[in-house]
Design an enzyme around this catalytic site. Structure first.
Site, PDB file in Angstrom:
ATOM      1  N   SER A 231       0.823  -1.214   0.000  1.00  0.00           N
ATOM      2  CA  SER A 231       0.000   0.000   0.000  1.00  0.00           C
ATOM      3  C   SER A 231       0.857   1.264   0.000  1.00  0.00           C
ATOM      4  O   SER A 231       2.004   1.263   0.459  1.00  0.00           O
ATOM      5  CB  SER A 231      -0.923   0.015   1.221  1.00  0.00           C
TER       6      SER A 231
HETATM    7  N1  SAH Z   1      -1.052  -4.530   3.902  1.00  0.00           N
HETATM    8  C1  SAH Z   1      -0.418  -4.983   2.686  1.00  0.00           C
HETATM    9  C2  SAH Z   1      -1.320  -4.773   1.499  1.00  0.00           C
HETATM   10  C3  SAH Z   1      -1.164  -5.859   0.505  1.00  0.00           C
HETATM   11  S1  SAH Z   1      -2.384  -5.859  -0.776  1.00  0.00           S
HETATM   12  C4  SAH Z   1       0.916  -4.283   2.496  1.00  0.00           C
HETATM   13  O1  SAH Z   1       1.116  -3.210   3.087  1.00  0.00           O
HETATM   14  O2  SAH Z   1       1.756  -4.797   1.772  1.00  0.00           O
HETATM   15  C5  SAH Z   1      -3.682  -6.766  -0.029  1.00  0.00           C
HETATM   16  C6  SAH Z   1      -3.398  -8.199   0.362  1.00  0.00           C
HETATM   17  O3  SAH Z   1      -4.638  -8.783   0.755  1.00  0.00           O
HETATM   18  C7  SAH Z   1      -2.853  -9.084  -0.749  1.00  0.00           C
HETATM   19  O4  SAH Z   1      -1.642  -9.656  -0.361  1.00  0.00           O
HETATM   20  C8  SAH Z   1      -3.941 -10.142  -0.940  1.00  0.00           C
HETATM   21  O5  SAH Z   1      -3.445 -11.430  -1.268  1.00  0.00           O
HETATM   22  C9  SAH Z   1      -4.612 -10.153   0.419  1.00  0.00           C
HETATM   23  N2  SAH Z   1      -5.971 -10.681   0.443  1.00  0.00           N
HETATM   24  C10 SAH Z   1      -6.957 -10.497  -0.460  1.00  0.00           C
HETATM   25  N3  SAH Z   1      -8.055 -11.170  -0.089  1.00  0.00           N
HETATM   26  C11 SAH Z   1      -7.755 -11.781   1.096  1.00  0.00           C
HETATM   27  C12 SAH Z   1      -8.482 -12.640   1.990  1.00  0.00           C
HETATM   28  N4  SAH Z   1      -9.731 -13.019   1.756  1.00  0.00           N
HETATM   29  N5  SAH Z   1      -7.863 -13.077   3.104  1.00  0.00           N
HETATM   30  C13 SAH Z   1      -6.567 -12.736   3.374  1.00  0.00           C
HETATM   31  N6  SAH Z   1      -5.838 -11.944   2.564  1.00  0.00           N
HETATM   32  C14 SAH Z   1      -6.422 -11.468   1.445  1.00  0.00           C
END
Ligand code: SAH
Length: 219
Positions: free
Chosen positions: A69
């Site tokens: 993010s």
């Molecule tokens: N907080 C992270 C954001 C990553 S993007 C950072 O700062 O890097 C969002 C993430 O949510 C992705 O890695 C994706 O695989 C995960 N995601 C999406 N749906 C999900 C679910 N149902 N359960 C767990 N993770 C999920």
């Protein structure tokens, strides 16, 4: 991991300070959040090839079609979560790179973070270990159903966007607890803060955002 060897320019205090200045200009006020952002080495949460861009205020690819993010959004969501008062236990859905987790960890007692993509979670775990972040519990699971065995939570932060407010997660908030999450589809998303009440919940829109979608299942 040895941050000292990844390049002087991007790890330099000046480069990081420029990002902190920008966060302030964008309206981040909470000094606890500013300190946590200052102390979290974002260049260790992206591929080495992208490390030189780690202190730009932008989302970056982390593999598997996902993104780390944007720093401003991480700061904004953390600030919105903390406004509800001190937080003992927080659930994060969507570990991704682990960057948001690492920013949150020093500000709360314990973070439970769940990720559906195993490869990303394992990489994030290695980062937490290398940075000696010890109050984070990780789980490879589908976060749409939350983590009922560890709830109720004081706070929940969701870093991928569902189409609407997931009631399973609202139910895992204690009364007065707070959830910050993006909501919406391809045609636009809003960052929303949900407060659990005795008999339901209240919510308010914070701002427009753009997140990857919250998906079901694990891989
Ligand atoms: N907080 C992270 C954001 C990553 S993007 C950072 O700062 O890097 C969002 C993430 O949510 C992705 O890695 C994706 O695989 C995960 N995601 C999406 N749906 C999900 C679910 N149902 N359960 C767990 N993770 C999920």
């Amino acid at each position: 991991m040895n941050s000292g060897h990844i390049g002087i320019g991007m790890t330099s205090q000046r480069t990081r300070e420029r990002l902190i200045q920008r966060l302030r200009e964008e309206g981040i006020r909470d000094h606890r959040v500013i300190e946590a952002m200052r102390n979290t080495p974002r260049h260790l949460f992206v591929d080495e090839a992208l490390a030189s861009r780690a202190y730009e205020d932008t989302a970056l690819p982390i593999g598997n079609g996902q993104t780390i993010s944007q720093p401003y959004i991480v700061a904004r969501m953390t600030e919105a979560l903390l406004q509800q008062g001190p937080l003992e236990n927080v659930l994060e859905v969507g570990t991704g790179s682990g960057y948001q987790t690492a920013v949150l960890a020093p500000l709360v007692r314990r973070v439970y973070t769940v990720e559906r993509i195993k490869a990303l979670l394992e990489q994030a775990r290695r980062r937490f270990q290398a940075l000696r972040i010890r109050n984070v519990i990780t789980k490879h699971t589908d976060g749409t159903v939350g983590l009922p065995e560890y709830g109720p939570f004081d706070g929940i932060i969701v870093t991928a966007a569902p189409e609407g407010i997931p009631l399973a997660l609202v139910e895992q908030l204690r009364t007065g607890g707070c959830m910050v999450l993006p909501i919406g589809g391809r045609d636009g998303q809003a960052l929303v803060r949900v407060i659990r009440t005795e008999d339901g919940y209240q919510h308010e829109m914070l701002e427009r955002v753009s997140f990857v979608p919250l998906l079901g299942g694990t891989c």
